[in-house]
Design an enzyme around this catalytic site. Structure first.
Site, PDB file in Angstrom:
ATOM      1  N   THR A  71       0.833  -1.208   0.000  1.00 38.93           N
ATOM      2  CA  THR A  71       0.000   0.000   0.000  1.00 38.93           C
ATOM      3  C   THR A  71       0.874   1.268   0.000  1.00 38.93           C
ATOM      4  O   THR A  71       0.470   2.288  -0.566  1.00 38.93           O
ATOM      5  CB  THR A  71      -0.984   0.028   1.189  1.00 38.93           C
ATOM      6  N   ASN A  72       2.038   1.198   0.611  1.00 36.88           N
ATOM      7  CA  ASN A  72       2.945   2.354   0.503  1.00 36.88           C
ATOM      8  C   ASN A  72       3.479   2.506  -0.914  1.00 36.88           C
ATOM      9  O   ASN A  72       3.610   3.622  -1.421  1.00 36.88           O
ATOM     10  CB  ASN A  72       4.094   2.228   1.513  1.00 36.88           C
ATOM     11  N   ASN A  86      13.529   4.240   4.133  1.00 32.27           N
ATOM     12  CA  ASN A  86      12.602   3.223   4.639  1.00 32.27           C
ATOM     13  C   ASN A  86      11.464   3.931   5.356  1.00 32.27           C
ATOM     14  O   ASN A  86      11.616   5.060   5.822  1.00 32.27           O
ATOM     15  CB  ASN A  86      13.353   2.316   5.630  1.00 32.27           C
ATOM     16  N   HIS A 100       8.804   3.266   8.603  1.00 31.30           N
ATOM     17  CA  HIS A 100       8.618   2.412   9.785  1.00 31.30           C
ATOM     18  C   HIS A 100       7.367   2.874  10.528  1.00 31.30           C
ATOM     19  O   HIS A 100       7.173   4.087  10.717  1.00 31.30           O
ATOM     20  CB  HIS A 100       9.851   2.517  10.686  1.00 31.30           C
TER      21      HIS A 100
HETATM   22  C1  GRF Z   1       4.094  -0.631   6.683  1.00 33.37           C
HETATM   23  O1  GRF Z   1       3.456  -0.544   7.926  1.00 33.37           O
HETATM   24  C2  GRF Z   1       5.498  -0.109   6.788  1.00 33.37           C
HETATM   25  O2  GRF Z   1       5.634   0.935   7.700  1.00 33.37           O
HETATM   26  C3  GRF Z   1       6.255  -1.319   7.261  1.00 33.37           C
HETATM   27  O3  GRF Z   1       5.667  -2.392   6.587  1.00 33.37           O
HETATM   28  C4  GRF Z   1       4.329  -2.074   6.252  1.00 33.37           C
HETATM   29  C5  GRF Z   1       4.183  -2.247   4.773  1.00 33.37           C
HETATM   30  O4  GRF Z   1       2.860  -2.106   4.360  1.00 33.37           O
HETATM   31  N1  GRF Z   1       7.666  -1.164   6.989  1.00 33.37           N
HETATM   32  P1  GRF Z   1       2.550  -2.039   2.807  1.00 33.37           P
HETATM   33  O5  GRF Z   1       3.136  -3.297   2.164  1.00 33.37           O
HETATM   34  O6  GRF Z   1       3.163  -0.791   2.257  1.00 33.37           O
HETATM   35  O7  GRF Z   1       1.058  -2.036   2.721  1.00 33.37           O
END
Ligand code: GRF
Length: 217
Positions: free
Chosen positions: A15-16, A109, A111
């Protein structure tokens, strides 16, 4: 203006990654997503990249004898695609110091906690267990130590009574989707510099939303 050619490393839902892809749809956004690499062939994020017309590659860590050779394959693929910058977005492998140092200040990154609190896995559960009233998310430059490195952008969210891990994670994730594209934009615009452990952002104008206080009353 040439856009910053960016590779995104994922392991899961992405999703990011989606937030970065959406931002990069805008021709005025200063970065483009050039390549998405997953270490897992079943990562849902791969379909997100394909839908956006972005090249994908699966590099399965289990096919490599050690971390160094896996990281070398990542490095080779990123460079072959012309990537000058890399975003980790839910990439669940530790990277070697050789890799993080060779991409120093070109590797970020996200977090799901306000670093330096709650490093490592299950950051949202850690925040709940600690009784934190405010948590959030952090975009930072990557250093060899896990979840360490100069902080670029943070977003805060309240921890509410009755929150479970899923509720808190969802509230944080919404903010992740705002701050990751923001951080990449600031970098690609050349506004971010690193001085020791700290980041300077030229022309930064205040804190955006009003200060977040939790509980509100
Ligand atoms: C997110 O919560 C990010 O902060 C962590 O892993 C998760 C990834 O979520 N590092 P997505 O795959 O981007 O939905």
């Amino acid at each position: 203006m040439a856009r910053l050619k960016t590779g995104v490393l994922i392991s899961g839902s992405g999703t990011n990654l989606q937030a970065l892809l959406d931002a990069a749809q805008d021709p005025d956004y200063p970065a483009e997503i050039t390549l998405v690499i997953s270490n897992r062939s079943d990562a849902a994020g791969l379909a997100r990249a394909e839908k956006a017309g972005v090249a994908t590659q699966v590099i399965d860590h289990r096919e490599f004898a050690d971390r160094a050779s896996f990281d070398q394959a990542l490095d080779t693929a990123l460079k072959a695609a012309g990537c000058a910058f890399v975003c980790l977005a839910g990439f669940m492998r530790l990277l070697t110091a050789d890799f993080t140092e060779s991409w120093r200040d070109k590797l970020i990154n996200i977090h799901p906690a306000l670093l330096p609190s709650f490093k490592g896995l299950d950051a949202q559960a850690q925040a709940l267990a600690a009784g934190a009233r405010i948590s959030g998310c952090t975009v930072h430059f990557v250093r060899p130590e896990m979840d360490a490195g100069p902080i670029i952008v943070q977003g805060a969210v309240p921890v509410l009574d009755g929150d479970d891990e899923a509720a808190l994670a969802a509230r944080i994730l919404e903010v992740e989707h705002r701050i990751y594209p923001l951080a990449l934009r600031l970098i690609a615009d050349g506004r971010v510099s690193v001085a020791g452990d700290q980041v300077r952002i030229s022309g930064a104008n205040g804190a955006g939303d009003a200060a977040l206080i939790s509980p509100a009353g």
